[in-house]
Design a protein around this motif. Structure first.
Motif, PDB file in Angstrom:
ATOM      1  N   PHE A  61      -6.892  87.925  60.342  1.00 10.73           N
ATOM      2  CA  PHE A  61      -6.977  88.525  58.757  1.00 10.73           C
ATOM      3  C   PHE A  61      -6.491  87.378  57.906  1.00 10.73           C
ATOM      4  O   PHE A  61      -5.292  86.939  58.062  1.00 10.73           O
ATOM      5  N   VAL A  62      -7.288  86.881  57.037  1.00  5.52           N
ATOM      6  CA  VAL A  62      -6.903  85.889  55.946  1.00  5.52           C
ATOM      7  C   VAL A  62      -6.241  86.889  54.983  1.00  5.52           C
ATOM      8  O   VAL A  62      -6.894  87.662  54.196  1.00  5.52           O
ATOM      9  N   THR A  63      -4.561  86.684  54.805  1.00  3.81           N
ATOM     10  CA  THR A  63      -3.889  87.692  54.253  1.00  3.81           C
ATOM     11  C   THR A  63      -4.225  87.555  52.574  1.00  3.81           C
ATOM     12  O   THR A  63      -4.432  88.623  51.959  1.00  3.81           O
ATOM     13  N   GLY A  64      -4.242  86.596  51.940  1.00  5.16           N
ATOM     14  CA  GLY A  64      -4.333  86.345  50.391  1.00  5.16           C
ATOM     15  C   GLY A  64      -3.406  87.173  49.663  1.00  5.16           C
ATOM     16  O   GLY A  64      -2.148  87.420  50.120  1.00  5.16           O
ATOM     17  N   PRO A  65      -3.924  88.097  48.890  1.00  4.97           N
ATOM     18  CA  PRO A  65      -3.144  88.904  48.053  1.00  4.97           C
ATOM     19  C   PRO A  65      -2.857  90.198  48.875  1.00  4.97           C
ATOM     20  O   PRO A  65      -2.247  91.185  48.187  1.00  4.97           O
ATOM     21  N   ASN A  66      -2.955  90.270  50.174  1.00 10.30           N
ATOM     22  CA  ASN A  66      -3.036  91.497  51.005  1.00 10.30           C
ATOM     23  C   ASN A  66      -2.169  91.889  51.693  1.00 10.30           C
ATOM     24  O   ASN A  66      -2.242  92.466  52.858  1.00 10.30           O
ATOM     25  N   GLY A  67      -0.941  90.932  51.694  1.00 16.10           N
ATOM     26  CA  GLY A  67       0.001  91.025  52.581  1.00 16.10           C
ATOM     27  C   GLY A  67       0.816  92.359  52.979  1.00 16.10           C
ATOM     28  O   GLY A  67       1.133  92.602  53.889  1.00 16.10           O
ATOM     29  N   VAL A  68       0.841  93.156  51.689  1.00 20.33           N
ATOM     30  CA  VAL A  68       1.556  94.309  51.991  1.00 20.33           C
ATOM     31  C   VAL A  68       0.927  95.357  52.896  1.00 20.33           C
ATOM     32  O   VAL A  68       1.311  95.949  53.956  1.00 20.33           O
ATOM     33  N   ALA A  69      -0.378  95.348  52.767  1.00 18.69           N
ATOM     34  CA  ALA A  69      -1.360  96.149  53.555  1.00 18.69           C
ATOM     35  C   ALA A  69      -1.100  95.874  54.842  1.00 18.69           C
ATOM     36  O   ALA A  69      -0.975  96.407  55.954  1.00 18.69           O
ATOM     37  N   LEU A  70      -1.391  94.580  55.095  1.00 22.98           N
ATOM     38  CA  LEU A  70      -1.407  93.976  56.617  1.00 22.98           C
ATOM     39  C   LEU A  70       0.127  94.195  57.184  1.00 22.98           C
ATOM     40  O   LEU A  70      -0.053  94.613  58.362  1.00 22.98           O
ATOM     41  N   HIS A  71       1.081  93.908  56.494  1.00 18.44           N
ATOM     42  CA  HIS A  71       2.396  94.251  57.184  1.00 18.44           C
ATOM     43  C   HIS A  71       2.669  95.784  57.558  1.00 18.44           C
ATOM     44  O   HIS A  71       3.184  95.844  58.855  1.00 18.44           O
ATOM     45  N   ALA A  72       2.074  96.306  56.425  1.00 15.80           N
ATOM     46  CA  ALA A  72       2.270  98.022  56.890  1.00 15.80           C
ATOM     47  C   ALA A  72       1.401  98.482  58.109  1.00 15.80           C
ATOM     48  O   ALA A  72       2.081  99.197  58.900  1.00 15.80           O
TER      49      ALA A  72
END
Length: 224
Positions: free
Chosen positions: A19-30
């Protein structure tokens, strides 16, 4: 007569690691750190922001741990019958649920709460703005809600390059520039277009070029 290409080069399966994180690191980490069962998780954002990718990655992890996953869309035929063996229940495209499927989704939430089953859902709108019955909107928004943002151009290029490499598809900078300047930067649509281009180049036995892409669009080639 054109050669009909075999169903190869389907691209990588969605996972947390690709998954290319970009600005969505919070959702990915969660989601990568999530311990289930827990409260419902809700993802929202415009088309192509990675909602379905993250849900598919979560589903793959659950299956890899021996669990069972149920995935419902707004077009999934009724009835939606709960199974106690499920570890994760996903409802996608929640903004498009009709009245009957809203009732079915609410029933899934009730059953999941009774049996300790994890629920997750996604839509283009946040729960508060969904055109759904109030009790279902409340269920969708009961737990953590994450908004996914579109990737910038550099990240979008990285995703398309990775998809092309996984298919063994040589994607020149010229073709990449054409894709990003002539089409909406909706990752879902761009990936679908890349899939069509892959199949068309195999059928034509030609390398992927801008003229080949234009020919495909002119001939109205459809994805299989």
């Amino acid at each position: 007569m054109k050669q009909i290409p075999l169903a190869i080069g389907l691209g990588p399966e969605p996972g947390f690691d690709n998954f290319v994180t970009g600005p969505n690191g919070v959702a990915l980490h969660a989601l990568t750190q999530w311990r289930q069962p827990g409260p419902p998780v809700f993802l929202h954002g415009r088309a192509g922001t990675g909602k379905s990718h993250l849900l598919a990655a979560w589903a793959a992890r659950v299956r890899g741990q021996g669990g069972q996953v149920a995935w419902f869309h707004a077009t999934t035929p009724l009835p939606w019958q709960f199974d106690e063996a499920w570890s994760l229940v996903i409802i996608d495209d929640a903004q498009d649920l009709d009245e009957a499927r809203q009732h079915a989704a609410f029933t899934l939430f009730v059953e999941a709460a009774t049996h300790g089953t994890q629920m997750a859902a996604a839509a283009r709108l946040p729960p508060v703005d969904l055109p759904l019955r109030e009790d279902l909107r409340t269920r969708f928004g009961w737990g953590p809600v994450f908004e996914l943002q579109p990737l910038d151009e550099a990240a979008t290029r990285a995703v398309l390059r990775r998809e092309a490499d996984a298919r063994g598809l040589m994607l020149s900078d010229e073709v990449m520039d054409y894709l990003l300047t002539r089409f909406e930067r909706d990752l879902g649509s761009l990936k679908s277009l890349l899939h069509r281009l892959d199949r068309f180049s195999l059928a034509e036995r030609r390398a992927v070029t801008v003229p080949l892409l234009k020919k495909m669009l002119t001939e109205g080639e459809v994805a299989a």
